[in-house]
Enzyme design. Structure first.
Site, mmCIF file in Angstrom:
data_model
loop_
_atom_site.group_PDB
_atom_site.id
_atom_site.type_symbol
_atom_site.label_atom_id
_atom_site.label_comp_id
_atom_site.label_asym_id
_atom_site.label_seq_id
_atom_site.Cartn_x
_atom_site.Cartn_y
_atom_site.Cartn_z
ATOM 1 N N MET A 1 1.586 -0.644 4.527
ATOM 2 C CA MET A 1 2.681 0.257 4.864
ATOM 3 C C MET A 1 2.101 1.558 5.422
ATOM 4 O O MET A 1 1.300 2.194 4.743
ATOM 5 C CB MET A 1 3.536 0.536 3.640
ATOM 6 C CG MET A 1 4.106 -0.701 2.949
ATOM 7 S SD MET A 1 5.279 -1.660 3.922
ATOM 8 C CE MET A 1 6.713 -0.599 3.839
ATOM 9 N N THR B 1 0.838 -1.190 0.000
ATOM 10 C CA THR B 1 0.000 0.000 0.000
ATOM 11 C C THR B 1 0.879 1.248 0.000
ATOM 12 O O THR B 1 2.073 1.191 0.302
ATOM 13 C CB THR B 1 -0.892 0.077 1.245
ATOM 14 O OG1 THR B 1 -0.066 0.305 2.406
ATOM 15 C CG2 THR B 1 -1.706 -1.189 1.434
ATOM 16 N N ASP B 2 0.272 2.378 -0.334
ATOM 17 C CA ASP B 2 0.908 3.645 -0.030
ATOM 18 C C ASP B 2 0.828 3.833 1.484
ATOM 19 O O ASP B 2 0.065 3.154 2.179
ATOM 20 C CB ASP B 2 0.212 4.784 -0.785
ATOM 21 C CG ASP B 2 1.144 5.958 -1.038
ATOM 22 O OD1 ASP B 2 2.130 6.111 -0.292
ATOM 23 O OD2 ASP B 2 0.884 6.729 -1.979
ATOM 24 N N TRP B 3 1.593 4.769 2.009
ATOM 25 C CA TRP B 3 1.777 4.893 3.446
ATOM 26 C C TRP B 3 0.491 5.353 4.121
ATOM 27 O O TRP B 3 -0.059 6.393 3.803
ATOM 28 C CB TRP B 3 2.931 5.840 3.720
ATOM 29 C CG TRP B 3 4.269 5.162 3.807
ATOM 30 C CD1 TRP B 3 5.205 5.352 4.778
ATOM 31 C CD2 TRP B 3 4.823 4.178 2.922
ATOM 32 N NE1 TRP B 3 6.308 4.540 4.544
ATOM 33 C CE2 TRP B 3 6.092 3.818 3.414
ATOM 34 C CE3 TRP B 3 4.372 3.552 1.756
ATOM 35 C CZ2 TRP B 3 6.908 2.871 2.793
ATOM 36 C CZ3 TRP B 3 5.189 2.610 1.129
ATOM 37 C CH2 TRP B 3 6.432 2.276 1.651
ATOM 38 N N TRP B 4 -0.002 4.524 5.051
ATOM 39 C CA TRP B 4 -1.221 4.776 5.833
ATOM 40 C C TRP B 4 -2.458 4.879 4.941
ATOM 41 O O TRP B 4 -3.356 5.680 5.162
ATOM 42 C CB TRP B 4 -1.072 6.029 6.700
ATOM 43 C CG TRP B 4 0.201 6.067 7.468
ATOM 44 C CD1 TRP B 4 0.574 5.220 8.477
ATOM 45 C CD2 TRP B 4 1.310 6.958 7.285
ATOM 46 N NE1 TRP B 4 1.831 5.530 8.931
ATOM 47 C CE2 TRP B 4 2.311 6.599 8.228
ATOM 48 C CE3 TRP B 4 1.542 8.031 6.433
ATOM 49 C CZ2 TRP B 4 3.512 7.276 8.325
ATOM 50 C CZ3 TRP B 4 2.736 8.702 6.523
ATOM 51 C CH2 TRP B 4 3.710 8.334 7.444
#
Length: 919
Positions: free
Chosen positions: A729, A699-702
């Site tokens: 991630m 995933t992109d972050w959060w």
């Protein structure tokens, strides 16, 4: 084996890339500048060169950035009066860095010009150079306002005054993506050059062009038109909830060459040189391809390179098609006057195919070649290309039978051409909607369940040494282990290279005990971001790279980046950026390549090729349709299957099939109602089942995740795993489930199978097994010799510091500390007791929830903890890290990788004493 990273060679490649990527739009002979000339340089950008855009892709710490002004001083005489006027004005008008994440101004205040100064400068100088700068970046788009897409009133006045009084004027655009260009017609400068953002060697490469050491050979990766209103995506860009892709496959030149050629100021693929070329072609036709021999002859007086571009015109058929589609290109080597080179370009007839998402041809969800005449055009840009070959297809040919995936559920109309006497006009047709139940289909395709076995003592190295299968090894993992391994740790995980974006794999003690190491990823794609201040090489931005049209050069450059990754023990760079320039206001266009999917795919393949030569890789992002930054974590992109297949997925497909990509990052938002981090059709059926991808998806972050019909949030990791997005991630401590995700609860109630978790665990471990981290674990790592690297900054001990006594429970007030980007606060402490301390930093910020504002604590020049704050809505928030204080006397430094925080205090609380009292 030893690899050698030659910093001088790295620098030369970057410099060459900058020079080959700049695009000369017009030139009446003023360029190149003559070495003996006197040049008056206007515009504050001469002092504030933008090496890149902003956000995670721009936060590369560098030892220096070579500005164009520094280089010009060495070659021409600068008008001293103009230079002094700017230096005096800048004393009271310093550079505005903004306040933190996504808050930088996209341009800086420009100095108003005095007419007398300009008039006198015109008498004293041979030529005027006007520098205009723009930045843009993550989490915030450009706007249709002065100082962003448009020039400010002061900039317009500057252009007007200078072009009025100077006979020769050169405008240099230091920008990340295209801006409004109507002022060219109004002010008629002698030359216009898109220099883009060249990284730390931007000034050297630009000076090579301006002084004629290199002839321009860059070509536009985007179409430049007269008005934002001319873009068909404009009415549907910038909304908070959804982006309607009504233009369908007609993006950029595909739209303008088909429907509105009169709107174009500078066509796709356009770019001038200091010399001239003649192009002749010879085409041979085989059963399945055209083979073009394109012979380029330098007919001018200067050495230079030329780009040959091939475009396909398909028949309209039942599906409808753009009148031009890039299908091949090649770039010559540098040709001396009179020299020629023959390029061989192959155009497979498979490129004739179009995707039928409606079934109008009788073959729904398939690539088909419709009957009719297919025409090949060859030239040096889309507009100059002339017909060189044609091929007639008598009957419909089905080239690839696929299945419906990612289809829209929202009814809308899309563009379709209708022929007129003079060309084509825009009409609309209903977009085909989804006809299957994707969840029901996913249920039918779930992997067969597997159960846990006893721990037989197998380690991951045993899999590497072929002592045991990966499947048998993973069957030892407990359910808790499997729930943890799909969580990435970060940012600034202590398990991997300090200051990097995240760790994955061995992120708990239990996973480490199984011999699973922690892989490391670092932000890109314009260089390695390390939030503790470690210096790295800042690369030219994505748009500049694409403008080179030189895949060999890009591969060579990214081989150097791959060596730099290995030097820093980083397994994957978070890049290349693969999304399209659907609209010129997208703030992240600087990270991405082009409006064209074929050029995008070729550039990504080149980057991967370079990194793969030395055993590391890039993480393709953002998968898929991430073409707007505003509300990116909530935005639903509503787009047809055909547009996805032919445009927004095509570059990724090329990177997987031709570039052998094995790491991909999904987006923050949704495509057709399902957030991509949980989009099974994308992450499994298309990516893995159709394309043969065998790597990891993160995933992109959060990021948020959802099952269709549910509200997206950060807890639905079971949906993520079911889709075969392998990694969430990121979280702080993967073993403790700090986000309270639903992996184990879904496993308990049967909505998630252990076999699905094992599938993701296998993907993660397979990545680790082929990465340098595994060689380091097994003691077989390749060494990296670095030659000529720049010297780092002065040591902490050489800086002026204040000395304080450290007593457990004491709070060090920080309210007066400056936290601007790149700044630091240094102080010294004498610990009353040595031992393990809990160090708590309290801060607040008004930035958004996805903002990343890292603060790294150094002790005696070593990073010991990094606190990464997100936006706090103005509330005080504390973060605590364990820090080992071994020495009684310590130099401490707080380093701020990005501004935007207001600090309150730093508190040290002794958790475990070593009973060493210090008087």
């Amino acid at each position: 084996m030893t690899y050698t990273l030659d910093w001088q060679a790295y620098t030369k490649l970057a410099r060459k890339t900058v020079a080959e990527g700049a695009v000369l739009l017009q030139n009446d002979g003023v360029l190149p500048l003559q070495p003996a000339s006197t040049v008056a340089v206007f515009g504050r950008n001469q002092f504030n060169y933008y090496k890149s855009g902003t956000g995670s892709g721009g936060m590369v710490n560098v030892t220096n950035v070579v500005s164009p002004l520094d280089m010009l001083r060495e070659d021409v005489t600068l008008n001293a009066d103009v230079l002094k006027a700017y230096e005096n004005w800048l004393e009271d008008h310093p550079f505005d860095q903004g306040e933190g994440w996504a808050a930088e101004p996209w341009s800086q205040e420009e100095m108003p010009l005095d007419a007398t100064l300009v008039q006198q400068a015109a008498l004293d100088s041979d030529v005027a150079l006007i520098m205009i700068g723009r930045t843009a970046g993550e989490d915030r788009d450009n706007t249709a306002d002065p100082g962003s897409y448009f020039l400010t009133e002061t900039e317009q006045e500057m252009l007007g005054l200078v072009t009025t009084h100077f006979k020769q004027t050169v405008v240099v655009l230091n920008v990340g993506n295209i801006i409004d260009m109507r002022w060219v017609e109004e002010t008629a400068p002698s030359a216009v050059l898109y220099a883009w953002q060249g990284g730390m060697e931007g000034g050297t490469g630009l000076s090579d062009l301006l002084l004629g050491r290199v002839s321009p050979s860059g070509k536009l990766p985007d179409t430049i038109v007269r008005s934002l209103d001319d873009y068909p995506s404009t009415p549907h860009f910038g909304h908070a909830d959804r982006a309607l892709y009504q233009e369908d496959i007609y993006v950029g030149y595909r739209y303008f060459e088909t429907f509105a050629p009169e709107a174009v100021l500078y066509p796709f693929g356009y770019g001038l040189s200091y010399t001239s070329f003649d192009l002749t072609t010879d085409v041979t036709t085989s059963a399945d391809a055209w083979t073009v021999t394109a012979t380029v002859t330098n007919t001018g007086q200067t050495s230079g390179k030329e780009v040959v571009q091939g475009y396909l015109e398909k028949p309209q058929g039942q599906l409808g098609n753009p009148t031009r589609q890039l299908v091949t290109f090649g770039k010559t080597e540098e040709l001396a006057p009179g020299e020629q080179e023959s390029l061989t370009l192959v155009v497979p007839f498979a490129s004739f195919a179009s995707y039928d998402d409606s079934g109008v041809t009788g073959h729904k969800s398939s690539y088909v070649i419709e009957p009719g005449t297919y025409q090949l055009y060859l030239g040096t840009d889309v507009r100059s290309a002339v017909p060189v070959a044609s091929h007639s297809v008598e009957t419909l040919d089905v080239t690839d039978v696929l299945t419906e995936n990612m289809a829209p559920v929202t009814a809308f109309e899309r563009i379709k051409p209708q022929a007129t006497e003079t060309g084509y006009t825009v009409t609309y047709e209903a977009t085909p909607l989804r006809t299957i139940d994707p969840e029901q289909r996913r249920q039918q395709e779930r992997p067969v369940e597997r159960t846990q076995t006893e721990d037989a003592g197998w380690k991951l190295r045993d899999v590497k040494e072929e002592q045991v299968t990966l499947e048998t090894f993973l069957d030892q993992l407990t359910d808790a282990d499997l729930a943890a391994i799909v969580r990435g740790e970060g940012m600034n995980s202590p398990r991997v290279t300090p200051g990097t974006a995240g760790a994955f794999g061995g992120v708990t003690a239990e996973l480490e005990a199984l011999g699973i190491p922690a892989g490391c990823c670092a932000d890109g794609p314009s260089g390695i971001r390390m939030d503790i201040g470690t210096k790295a090489f800042s690369l030219p931005n994505g748009t500049l790279l694409a403008s080179t049209f030189n895949t060999t050069l890009i591969a060579d450059l990214f081989e150097m980046t791959g060596l730099e990754l290995r030097k820093n023990e980083i397994d994957t760079l978070l890049g290349p950026g693969m999304n399209l320039h659907r609209h010129p206001l997208n703030g992240r266009n600087f990270e991405y390549f082009s409006e064209d999917s074929y050029l995008t795919g070729k550039m990504a393949v080149a980057q991967l090729d370079g990194m793969h030569r030395v055993g590391v890789t890039g993480t393709l992002k953002h998968f898929s349709a991430n073409n707007q930054e505003f509300h990116r974590h909530d935005l639903d992109s509503i787009v047809s299957e055909r547009a996805l297949r032919e445009l927004y997925l095509k570059g990724f497909e090329m990177a997987v099939k031709d570039g052998k990509a094995y790491s991909i990052m999904t987006t923050y938002g949704a495509v057709n109602g399902i957030w991509t981090a949980g989009l099974y059709d994308q992450n499994t059926r298309i990516l893995r089942d159709e394309w043969g991808f065998d790597g990891i998806v993160m995933t992109d972050w959060w990021a948020k995740i959802n099952a269709e019909g549910t509200e997206a949030n950060r807890q639905q990791t079971a949906t993520m795993v079911r889709s075969q997005n392998d990694l969430y991630m990121v979280v702080g401590e993967p073993g403790t489930n700090p986000f309270e995700d639903d992996t184990l609860t879904a496993l308990a109630d049967g909505t998630l199978r252990r076999s699905e978790l094992l599938r993701s665990a296998a993907n993660i471990c397979q990545f680790l097994l082929r990465s340098p981290i595994m060689d380091r674990v097994m003691g077989t790592a390749t060494s990296i010799e670095v030659l000529g690297a720049p010297v780092e900054e002065e040591a902490l001990e050489d800086q002026a510091v204040s000395h304080q006594r450290l007593v457990s429970g004491d709070a060090f007030p920080l309210t007066d500390v400056a936290t601007t980007t790149g700044s630091s606060h240094v102080f010294a402490v004498t610990a009353e007791e040595t031992g393990m301390y809990q160090v708590t930093l309290t801060a607040r910020s008004n930035a958004g929830e996805l903002a990343q504002m890292p603060v790294t604590l150094f002790a005696n020049n070593m990073p010991v903890a990094t606190f990464t704050f997100n936006g706090t809505n103005g509330e005080w928030v504390s973060q605590t890290k364990d820090v080992f204080v071994f020495n009684p006397h310590n130099y401490l430094k707080l380093y701020f990788a990005l501004g935007g925080l207001e600090l309150k205090e730093l508190t040290f609380t002794l958790a475990e004493s070593f009973h060493m009292k210090n008087g």
